[in-house]
Write an enzyme that holds these catalytic residues in place. Sequence first.
Site, PDB file in Angstrom:
ATOM      1  N   GLU A 138      48.911  62.614  20.367  1.00 11.92           N
ATOM      2  CA  GLU A 138      49.815  63.585  19.777  1.00 11.92           C
ATOM      3  C   GLU A 138      51.089  63.735  20.612  1.00 11.92           C
ATOM      4  O   GLU A 138      52.199  63.814  20.065  1.00 11.92           O
ATOM      5  CB  GLU A 138      49.133  64.952  19.650  1.00 11.92           C
ATOM      6  CG  GLU A 138      47.919  64.950  18.740  1.00 11.92           C
ATOM      7  CD  GLU A 138      46.607  64.740  19.486  1.00 11.92           C
ATOM      8  OE1 GLU A 138      45.627  65.401  19.141  1.00 11.92           O
ATOM      9  OE2 GLU A 138      46.595  63.889  20.417  1.00 11.92           O
ATOM     10  N   CYS A 192      46.739  69.410  23.649  1.00 13.07           N
ATOM     11  CA  CYS A 192      47.553  68.891  22.549  1.00 13.07           C
ATOM     12  C   CYS A 192      47.932  70.000  21.579  1.00 13.07           C
ATOM     13  O   CYS A 192      48.982  69.933  20.928  1.00 13.07           O
ATOM     14  CB  CYS A 192      46.806  67.780  21.822  1.00 13.07           C
ATOM     15  SG  CYS A 192      46.637  66.284  22.819  1.00 13.07           S
ATOM     16  N   ALA A 230      17.083  22.634  25.055  1.00 11.11           N
ATOM     17  CA  ALA A 230      16.072  21.584  24.953  1.00 11.11           C
ATOM     18  C   ALA A 230      15.291  21.461  26.260  1.00 11.11           C
ATOM     19  O   ALA A 230      15.595  22.125  27.251  1.00 11.11           O
ATOM     20  CB  ALA A 230      16.746  20.257  24.612  1.00 11.11           C
ATOM     21  N   LEU A 274      32.785  33.622  30.787  1.00 13.70           N
ATOM     22  CA  LEU A 274      32.615  35.007  30.318  1.00 13.70           C
ATOM     23  C   LEU A 274      33.939  35.657  29.937  1.00 13.70           C
ATOM     24  O   LEU A 274      34.199  36.811  30.274  1.00 13.70           O
ATOM     25  CB  LEU A 274      31.905  35.855  31.377  1.00 13.70           C
ATOM     26  CG  LEU A 274      30.442  35.546  31.663  1.00 13.70           C
ATOM     27  CD1 LEU A 274      29.855  36.602  32.578  1.00 13.70           C
ATOM     28  CD2 LEU A 274      29.640  35.438  30.375  1.00 13.70           C
ATOM     29  N   PRO A 278      17.166  34.217  29.353  1.00 14.82           N
ATOM     30  CA  PRO A 278      15.924  34.838  28.868  1.00 14.82           C
ATOM     31  C   PRO A 278      15.333  35.867  29.820  1.00 14.82           C
ATOM     32  O   PRO A 278      14.688  36.815  29.379  1.00 14.82           O
ATOM     33  CB  PRO A 278      14.985  33.643  28.665  1.00 14.82           C
ATOM     34  CG  PRO A 278      15.569  32.532  29.464  1.00 14.82           C
ATOM     35  CD  PRO A 278      17.039  32.741  29.462  1.00 14.82           C
TER      36      PRO A 278
END
Length: 345
Positions: free
Chosen positions: A57, A89, A167, A208, A274
């Site tokens: 504001e 505000c 895999a 990341l 995991p």
Amino acid sequence: MSTTPAEAEAMRRALVLAATPGVPLGPNPRVGCVILAPDGTRVGEGHHRGAGTPHAEVAALADAGERARGATAVVTLEPCRHTGRTGPCTEALLAAGVRRVVHAEPDPTAEAAGGAAALAAAGVEVEGGLLAGEAYALNDAWHFGLQHGRPFVRWKFATTLDGRSAAADGTSRWVSSRPARLDTHRLRGQADVMMVGSSTVAVDDPALTVRDADERPLAHQPLRVVVGRRDLPAERDVFDSTAETVQLRTHDLDAVLADLFARGRRSVFLEGGPTLAAAFVRAGLVDEVVTYVAPMLLGGGRSAVGDLGITTIAEALHLRITDITTLGEDEETNVRITMTATGAA
């Protein structure tokens, strides 16, 4: 009283302002404000840029200047009435001579709520509830933090149909398709923390970062957090200058989230392996699960999640599916499934 089309349009603009890239998700809410002249034209706008900066504001009033007198302030959150690092505000709006205030959602905090009533008592027309749902969604992580005292945790992983993330030889590129990877970056950009375990950094060396379709890092990056006591080489990508990184050398996940909450962080994007994922699940600290399922079978290899301590089907953790979306086509297809734990907030 009711709102006008011009006020509805202004509120949509205020929501866009509040969501400006780079604005922190906490510890303060993201807020946008638009000042409308009596004829409905925009004469000022602004948004809150983070703790210690002018509220939306105040920024919008400064942009409007003298044109704010007799105007309408359209703001995504009820104006505050308390003095913190900045002033109330409500007082700024009254001093500027604003005639009417339209806000989306009420302020849920005890120290700041009541601004609408204070303005009304001073003779300002006040209307609440315009696009309240959209305003709440804008600050969903902030609301979660108010309720739970910790950041929201979204766990993301990619898996084959038989639940493998890699895999038998350790290769995992690419279980997730290019469209899924692009979607992952979109979700990364919605968080203010990217988290993995120290073993993931040692083995996979992830950057990341949030990147665009051309693999270029965006200007605004979440905090990168590495959890674990393991010593890591300084040349790992996660320690480069692209984004800030901290290593929290503990296995106490409550302490990890408390540390991040104290830093003003409100949304964690968990991409750990995991082991870390299983630890968060066992601790009941995963609020949402996003998995990208590839139409492939491996028959062996690394499981997407570690041991959860579940020994019988009756103990299985049940998740509630909230969204299923197909990304890409042909061999570039992944299915994104979004889930929450049954009964999760």
